[in-house]
Design a protein around this motif. Structure first.
Motif, PDB file in Angstrom:
ATOM      1  N   GLU A  38       0.750  -1.155  -0.148  1.00  0.00           N
ATOM      2  CA  GLU A  38      -0.084  -0.181   0.033  1.00  0.00           C
ATOM      3  C   GLU A  38       0.840   1.419  -0.038  1.00  0.00           C
TER       4      GLU A  38
ATOM      5  N   SER B  28       0.767   3.827  -1.926  1.00  0.00           N
ATOM      6  CA  SER B  28      -0.042   4.939  -1.823  1.00  0.00           C
ATOM      7  C   SER B  28      -1.102   5.262  -0.890  1.00  0.00           C
TER       8      SER B  28
ATOM      9  N   VAL C 127       0.272  10.455  -5.079  1.00  0.00           N
ATOM     10  CA  VAL C 127       0.141   9.067  -5.643  1.00  0.00           C
ATOM     11  C   VAL C 127       0.797   9.008  -7.100  1.00  0.00           C
TER      12      VAL C 127
ATOM     13  N   GLU D 252      -1.728  -3.343  -3.573  1.00  0.00           N
ATOM     14  CA  GLU D 252      -2.622  -2.088  -3.439  1.00  0.00           C
ATOM     15  C   GLU D 252      -4.002  -2.103  -3.588  1.00  0.00           C
TER      16      GLU D 252
ATOM     17  N   ASN E 154      -5.235   0.494  -4.964  1.00  0.00           N
ATOM     18  CA  ASN E 154      -5.376   1.279  -6.143  1.00  0.00           C
ATOM     19  C   ASN E 154      -5.354   0.667  -7.370  1.00  0.00           C
TER      20      ASN E 154
ATOM     21  N   GLN F 181      -4.420   2.456 -11.404  1.00  0.00           N
ATOM     22  CA  GLN F 181      -2.957   2.990 -11.588  1.00  0.00           C
ATOM     23  C   GLN F 181      -1.895   1.941 -11.404  1.00  0.00           C
ATOM     24  N   SER F 182      -2.293   1.114 -10.650  1.00  0.00           N
ATOM     25  CA  SER F 182      -1.463  -0.343 -10.540  1.00  0.00           C
ATOM     26  C   SER F 182      -1.594  -1.062 -11.548  1.00  0.00           C
TER      27      SER F 182
END
Length: 233
Positions: free
Chosen positions: A159, A161, A169, A190, A192, A195-196
């Motif tokens: 994690e 971000s 981020v 993550e 997210n 974006q990942s």
């Protein structure tokens, strides 16, 4: 590089991980994605030797590390940057970084410190500052920098971000890409998803202790089931 086969683990009588199988190859970014409470942090703890597996097999660089101690795993170069940063707030930035080479990388400490400062110039500017006075983004940089001090062969980022502003981020994901471009394999854990998947080559979607979806990040980003479940589309 990393092979996980039929991994089961949990706490007490509660099983959290229910037969996970995955791999990470040298030089790639693999994303493990999922919401809170699905087992991401438990997976990281098992891979790092902090939480024991109840069954299954973990191999790293050809060695069976299923029952290995966390110290032995670090010495092999499997480095975990934990969720929540876990820095030492009353120590300076430099002292935190130097602790990263306590088990591995001690001989090259000065050179590795220079590399970390080149990646994170703000840490060099704040080298004598107490770590607890840094901003959230700077603390995350420090946590990653401390992991890099151990000369990782594979780095697990849990994690990275979390709790950061949208601008930070973006910066954090750019830094992960830069680290990977230098040849370091990254396991990005993550919440997210968008974006990942843009950053990773492959991804695993964790739900209730099992991988509900897996494959190339590009294919998963276009998967209707994932788009409905995570992107609201």
């Amino acid at each position: 590089m990393l092979t996980v086969e039929e991994l089961h683990a949990g706490y007490g009588g509660t099983e959290i991980l229910r037969g996970l199988t995955m791999t990470v190859a040298p030089g790639e970014i693999v994303a493990v994605l999922g919401s809170n409470g699905v087992g991401k942090t438990t997976l990281n703890k098992v891979l790092s030797g902090v939480c024991p597996a109840t069954s299954g097999c973990i191999r790293f660089l050809g060695q069976d590390i299923t029952r290995a101690s966390s110290q032995a795993i670090v010495e092999l170069g499997l480095i975990h940057v934990p969720e929540g940063r876990k820095i030492f707030p009353n120590m300076t930035v430099r002292e935190n970084l130097e602790l990263g080479s306590y088990r591995r990388g001690k001989a090259n400490r000065a050179a590795n410190l220079a590399k970390v400062f080149a990646i994170f110039p703000r840490l060099e500017e704040r080298a004598r500052q107490r770590a607890g006075t840094l901003s959230g983004g700077e603390q995350q940089m420090l946590a990653i920098g401390r992991g890099l001090m151990a000369e990782p062969r594979l780095i697990i980022l849990d994690e990275p971000s979390l709790g950061l502003s949208p601008l930070l981020v973006e910066e954090m994901f750019a830094l992960v890409s830069r680290i990977n471009a230098e040849g370091l394999a990254v396991m990005l854990v993550e919440q997210n998803v968008v974006q990942s998947l843009e950053l990773a080559g492959r991804a695993f979607i964790l739900e209730n202790g099992t991988f509900a979806l897996q494959g190339s990040a590009k294919d998963l980003a276009a998967d209707p089931a994932l788009r409905r479940a995570y992107l609201g589309l």
